[in-house]
Design a protein around this motif. Structure first.
Motif, PDB file in Angstrom:
ATOM      1  N   ARG A  99       5.194   7.516  -1.678  1.00 55.56           N
ATOM      2  CA  ARG A  99       5.347   6.304  -0.857  1.00 55.56           C
ATOM      3  C   ARG A  99       5.028   6.579   0.617  1.00 55.56           C
ATOM      4  NH1 ARG A  99      10.971   4.053  -3.437  1.00 55.56           N
ATOM      5  NH2 ARG A  99      10.150   3.633  -5.502  1.00 55.56           N
ATOM      6  N   ARG A 100       3.957   7.320   0.834  1.00 52.80           N
ATOM      7  CA  ARG A 100       3.530   7.608   2.207  1.00 52.80           C
ATOM      8  C   ARG A 100       2.010   7.711   2.255  1.00 52.80           C
ATOM      9  NH1 ARG A 100       4.588  14.065   3.295  1.00 52.80           N
ATOM     10  NH2 ARG A 100       2.896  14.702   1.937  1.00 52.80           N
ATOM     11  N   LEU A 101       1.464   7.349   3.421  1.00 53.93           N
ATOM     12  CA  LEU A 101       0.029   7.467   3.673  1.00 53.93           C
ATOM     13  C   LEU A 101      -0.178   7.852   5.124  1.00 53.93           C
ATOM     14  CD1 LEU A 101      -1.423   4.257   1.948  1.00 53.93           C
ATOM     15  CD2 LEU A 101      -1.915   6.616   1.298  1.00 53.93           C
ATOM     16  N   ASN A 113      -6.947   1.060   4.174  1.00 58.21           N
ATOM     17  CA  ASN A 113      -6.502   0.395   2.948  1.00 58.21           C
ATOM     18  C   ASN A 113      -5.959  -1.002   3.197  1.00 58.21           C
ATOM     19  OD1 ASN A 113      -7.175   2.643   1.439  1.00 58.21           O
ATOM     20  ND2 ASN A 113      -5.089   3.418   1.332  1.00 58.21           N
ATOM     21  N   TYR A 150       2.090  10.274   9.306  1.00 61.88           N
ATOM     22  CA  TYR A 150       2.292   9.553   8.056  1.00 61.88           C
ATOM     23  C   TYR A 150       3.185   8.343   8.294  1.00 61.88           C
ATOM     24  CZ  TYR A 150       0.493  13.101   4.812  1.00 61.88           C
ATOM     25  OH  TYR A 150      -0.300  13.964   4.094  1.00 61.88           O
ATOM     26  N   GLU A 171      -5.593   6.345   6.913  1.00 60.26           N
ATOM     27  CA  GLU A 171      -5.872   5.879   5.552  1.00 60.26           C
ATOM     28  C   GLU A 171      -5.211   4.519   5.313  1.00 60.26           C
ATOM     29  OE1 GLU A 171      -5.411   7.417   0.932  1.00 60.26           O
ATOM     30  OE2 GLU A 171      -4.659   8.667   2.554  1.00 60.26           O
ATOM     31  N   LEU A 172      -4.000   4.348   5.817  1.00 57.70           N
ATOM     32  CA  LEU A 172      -3.298   3.073   5.678  1.00 57.70           C
ATOM     33  C   LEU A 172      -4.054   1.960   6.395  1.00 57.70           C
ATOM     34  CD1 LEU A 172      -0.880   1.481   4.662  1.00 57.70           C
ATOM     35  CD2 LEU A 172       0.397   2.284   6.663  1.00 57.70           C
ATOM     36  N   GLU A 186       2.486   1.979  -3.423  1.00 60.55           N
ATOM     37  CA  GLU A 186       1.551   2.452  -4.452  1.00 60.55           C
ATOM     38  C   GLU A 186       1.076   3.881  -4.198  1.00 60.55           C
ATOM     39  OE1 GLU A 186      -0.318  -1.959  -5.447  1.00 60.55           O
ATOM     40  OE2 GLU A 186      -1.396  -0.634  -4.087  1.00 60.55           O
ATOM     41  N   ALA A 187       1.369   4.414  -3.027  1.00 64.01           N
ATOM     42  CA  ALA A 187       0.887   5.743  -2.640  1.00 64.01           C
ATOM     43  C   ALA A 187       1.813   6.840  -3.179  1.00 64.01           C
ATOM     44  CB  ALA A 187       0.812   5.843  -1.118  1.00 64.01           C
ATOM     45  N   ARG A 195       0.832  -1.217   0.000  1.00 65.04           N
ATOM     46  CA  ARG A 195       0.000   0.000   0.000  1.00 65.04           C
ATOM     47  C   ARG A 195       0.859   1.257   0.000  1.00 65.04           C
ATOM     48  NH1 ARG A 195      -5.475  -1.206  -0.907  1.00 65.04           N
ATOM     49  NH2 ARG A 195      -5.653  -3.409  -0.382  1.00 65.04           N
ATOM     50  N   LEU A 196       1.928   1.257   0.775  1.00 72.44           N
ATOM     51  CA  LEU A 196       2.808   2.426   0.800  1.00 72.44           C
ATOM     52  C   LEU A 196       3.537   2.598  -0.528  1.00 72.44           C
ATOM     53  CD1 LEU A 196       4.287   2.188   4.400  1.00 72.44           C
ATOM     54  CD2 LEU A 196       2.616   3.866   3.552  1.00 72.44           C
TER      55      LEU A 196
END
Length: 152
Positions: free
Chosen positions: A56-58, A66, A100, A62-63, A52-53, A49-50
């Motif tokens: 490279r942070r979320l 997801n 984050y 939200e993480l 693809e963000a 997930r990170l």
């Protein structure tokens, strides 16, 4: 009280095949990632997930959504990833309460290595054993399930 809408024999057979197959496949994927790369399946999912963000942070909230983890569980998982040098957490400049999760270069490299083996396992035990029409039906079916769950 109304009588439950019991599953018929065929529905029960398919439901149990799904439950058993899902549990066993998830356990296999987790075991495989741990033995080859020292990553649990939830840790791997966070790295994906990170990766693809944007940047490279979320945000942690939200993480968690997801990666289908509670915020508490995500916090523990991120702590393990931080101790391995794969992720770091930092403040949000626009919101002092926000945090984050950032994927490190080392984390991206670890993900790249793990993904090469993981995709082979996914193919061997899921993609390659399912007829393409059935795979398409599974995709449609679980999109409907996700949409129903998101509606609540």
């Amino acid at each position: 009280m109304t009588e439950p809408r019991w599953l018929d024999a065929t529905q029960q057979l398919h439901w149990r095949a799904f439950v058993d197959g899902n549990i066993r496949l998830t356990e296999l994927l987790d075991r495989d990632l741990k033995s080859k790369h020292g990553l649990s399946l939830p840790e791997y999912e966070i790295l994906v997930r990170l990766s693809e963000a944007p940047e490279r942070r979320l945000r942690m909230a939200e993480l968690a959504a997801n990666a289908s983890q509670s915020r508490s569980r995500l916090s523990h998982t991120c702590s393990r990833l931080e101790s391995k040098g794969l992720v770091f957490r930092g403040g949000c400049p626009s919101d002092k309460r926000g945090v984050y999760a950032h994927l490190t270069e080392e984390g991206f490299a670890a993900l790249d290595r793990a993904a090469r083996d993981h995709v082979e396992t996914v193919r061997e035990y899921f993609i390659d054993v399912i007829d393409p029409g059935d795979l398409e039906a599974i995709g449609r079916a679980f999109t409907a399930v996700i949409n129903r769950l998101n509606a609540d």
